[in-house]
Design a protein around this motif. Structure first.
Motif, short mmCIF file in Angstrom:
data_model
loop_
_atom_site.label_atom_id
_atom_site.label_comp_id
_atom_site.label_asym_id
_atom_site.label_seq_id
_atom_site.Cartn_x
_atom_site.Cartn_y
_atom_site.Cartn_z
N VAL A 109 0.90 -1.25 0.18
CA VAL A 109 0.22 -0.02 -0.07
C VAL A 109 1.11 1.04 -0.26
N ARG A 110 1.92 0.96 0.05
CA ARG A 110 2.88 1.91 0.23
C ARG A 110 2.72 3.39 -1.01
N ASP A 111 2.94 2.57 -2.88
CA ASP A 111 2.43 3.65 -2.95
C ASP A 111 1.41 3.85 -3.67
N PHE A 112 0.56 3.59 -2.99
CA PHE A 112 -0.89 3.89 -3.60
C PHE A 112 -0.84 5.41 -3.25
N THR A 113 -1.84 5.96 -4.52
CA THR A 113 -2.45 6.76 -4.62
C THR A 113 -3.54 7.42 -4.51
N PRO A 114 -4.81 7.12 -3.47
CA PRO A 114 -6.32 7.80 -3.40
C PRO A 114 -6.57 8.79 -4.38
N PRO A 115 -7.73 7.89 -4.66
CA PRO A 115 -8.10 9.75 -5.79
C PRO A 115 -8.24 10.60 -5.80
N PRO A 116 -8.34 12.02 -6.09
CA PRO A 116 -8.98 12.75 -6.03
C PRO A 116 -9.43 13.26 -4.62
N ASP A 117 -10.93 12.54 -5.46
CA ASP A 117 -12.07 12.53 -4.36
C ASP A 117 -12.40 11.72 -3.24
N ALA A 118 -11.30 10.72 -2.96
CA ALA A 118 -11.89 9.94 -2.47
C ALA A 118 -12.67 9.84 -1.18
N GLN A 119 -13.48 9.32 -0.48
CA GLN A 119 -13.49 10.09 1.04
C GLN A 119 -13.37 8.42 1.89
N TRP A 120 -13.53 8.67 3.20
CA TRP A 120 -13.02 7.26 3.74
C TRP A 120 -13.52 7.55 5.05
N GLN A 121 -14.08 5.93 5.86
CA GLN A 121 -15.06 5.75 6.97
C GLN A 121 -13.91 5.85 7.62
N VAL A 122 -13.53 7.05 8.74
CA VAL A 122 -12.89 6.99 9.76
C VAL A 122 -14.17 7.08 10.65
N LEU A 123 -13.12 5.65 11.21
CA LEU A 123 -14.27 5.35 12.85
C LEU A 123 -13.37 6.40 13.51
N MET A 124 -11.97 6.65 14.04
CA MET A 124 -10.96 7.26 15.36
C MET A 124 -10.88 8.11 14.26
N PRO A 125 -9.80 8.72 14.75
CA PRO A 125 -9.20 9.82 14.93
C PRO A 125 -7.28 9.33 13.99
N ALA A 126 -6.79 9.54 13.75
CA ALA A 126 -5.39 8.60 13.25
C ALA A 126 -4.46 9.62 13.47
N ASP A 127 -2.95 8.17 13.90
CA ASP A 127 -2.40 8.52 14.33
C ASP A 127 -0.97 9.57 13.71
N GLY A 128 -1.49 10.25 12.07
CA GLY A 128 -0.49 9.83 11.34
C GLY A 128 -1.76 10.05 9.99
N SER A 129 -1.14 9.55 8.93
CA SER A 129 -1.38 8.89 7.26
C SER A 129 -0.52 8.99 6.38
N GLU A 130 0.33 8.13 7.02
CA GLU A 130 1.67 7.30 6.54
C GLU A 130 1.40 6.94 5.26
N ILE A 131 0.24 5.68 5.43
CA ILE A 131 -0.56 5.09 4.22
C ILE A 131 -1.78 4.82 4.66
N ILE A 132 -2.78 5.00 4.01
CA ILE A 132 -4.04 3.91 4.52
C ILE A 132 -3.94 3.04 4.93
N ALA A 133 -3.98 2.36 6.06
CA ALA A 133 -4.19 1.96 6.98
C ALA A 133 -5.46 1.08 6.89
N HIS A 134 -5.30 -0.47 7.35
CA HIS A 134 -6.31 -0.87 7.60
C HIS A 134 -7.79 -0.52 8.84
N GLN A 135 -6.89 -0.78 9.73
CA GLN A 135 -7.38 0.40 10.63
C GLN A 135 -8.83 -0.98 11.54
#
Length: 261
Positions: free
Chosen positions: A101-127
């Protein structure tokens, strides 16, 4: 199974409306579905096969994913994680996902289901890397399922959450282990954590666990489901007790992780 036969699938916290149709799974969509499909497509394109593949949207407006055969580890097969080689396999599988996932570039209009505040945005994590989202087939093929909560995060955040479930780091009768420190070390070694990451991980273990308790409490106060039901069933107390158990043993975890290798 006939092609048009729908078989309800259960077992997760949010499984209402999830069915199997042939070799596919159909699930309700959300605003995050296009971004999650882009993520899963990327993983397959770069060779990570331990995840469902998105197949689009069906005529009823449901997302379509490839069905992952096997049994969820949490339901009757937790012993699969008992041999250390299998615990190490989980750690390597998670590392393979994080590398993919390290080289994944999300779509410019990406929306994510953020359940809890993240400790950073290094990757798109499974959570939600946990035994209840790990499927093992009769052919000993392993896959991670339930990607709807994927969102920006960090590798260590994902790892800290995974360690709670896979070691497990738990105060609950029947789950608390005398060899938790050893298993923690095995996992960290197999994943490939360096010394600096191990030092960062120690306090994160309890913070990530307590965050689940706080999330359930806050969602219950808002009346949001299924979280309010989980709180009423005692899940909040479980996460709180586990967080305290982990906090009280931070020196033990540090010693296990940082001992000379």
């Amino acid at each position: 199974m006939e092609r048009d036969e729908e078989q309800p699938l259960a077992g997760g916290n949010v499984s209402e409306g999830v069915v199997r149709v042939g070799d596919t799974v159909r699930r309700p969509v959300g605003p995050w579905t296009p971004a999650v499909h882009a993520l899963l497509t990327h993983l397959h394109e770069v060779g990570f096969r331990a995840a469902p593949r998105p197949l689009g949207i069906d005529e009823q407006g449901r997302e379509v994913l490839t069905y992952v055969p096997g049994e969820v580890v949490w339901h009757g097969r937790f012993s699969l994680l008992e041999p250390v080689r299998r615990l190490a396999h989980v750690a390597r599988l998670i590392r393979e996902f994080h590398d993919a996932v390290r080289d994944f570039t999300p779509p410019p209009d990406a929306q994510w289901q953020v359940l809890m505040p993240a400790d950073g945005s290094e990757i798109i994590a499974h959570q939600d890397l946990a035994p209840w989202n790990l499927v093992v087939s009769d052919q000993d093929e392993w896959a991670i399922i339930d990607w709807d909560a994927a969102a920006p995060g960090t590798r260590l955040g994902d790892v800290a959450y995974a360690l709670h479930g896979f070691i497990p780091l738990s105060a609950q009768p029947g789950l608390q282990r005398s060899d938790a420190g050893e298993r923690l070390r095995i996992f960290a070694d197999a994943y490939g954590l360096d010394e600096a990451e191990r030092r960062q991980l120690v306090p994160l273990l309890s913070r990530r666990t307590r965050a689940m308790h706080d999330f359930l409490r806050e969602q219950t106060a808002l009346g949001n489901q299924p979280w309010a039901t989980l709180w009423a069933e005692g899940h909040g107390e479980v996460w709180r007790a586990d967080a305290e158990y982990i906090e009280q043993r931070e020196e033990q975890w540090a010693s296990a992780l940082l001992a000379a290798r």
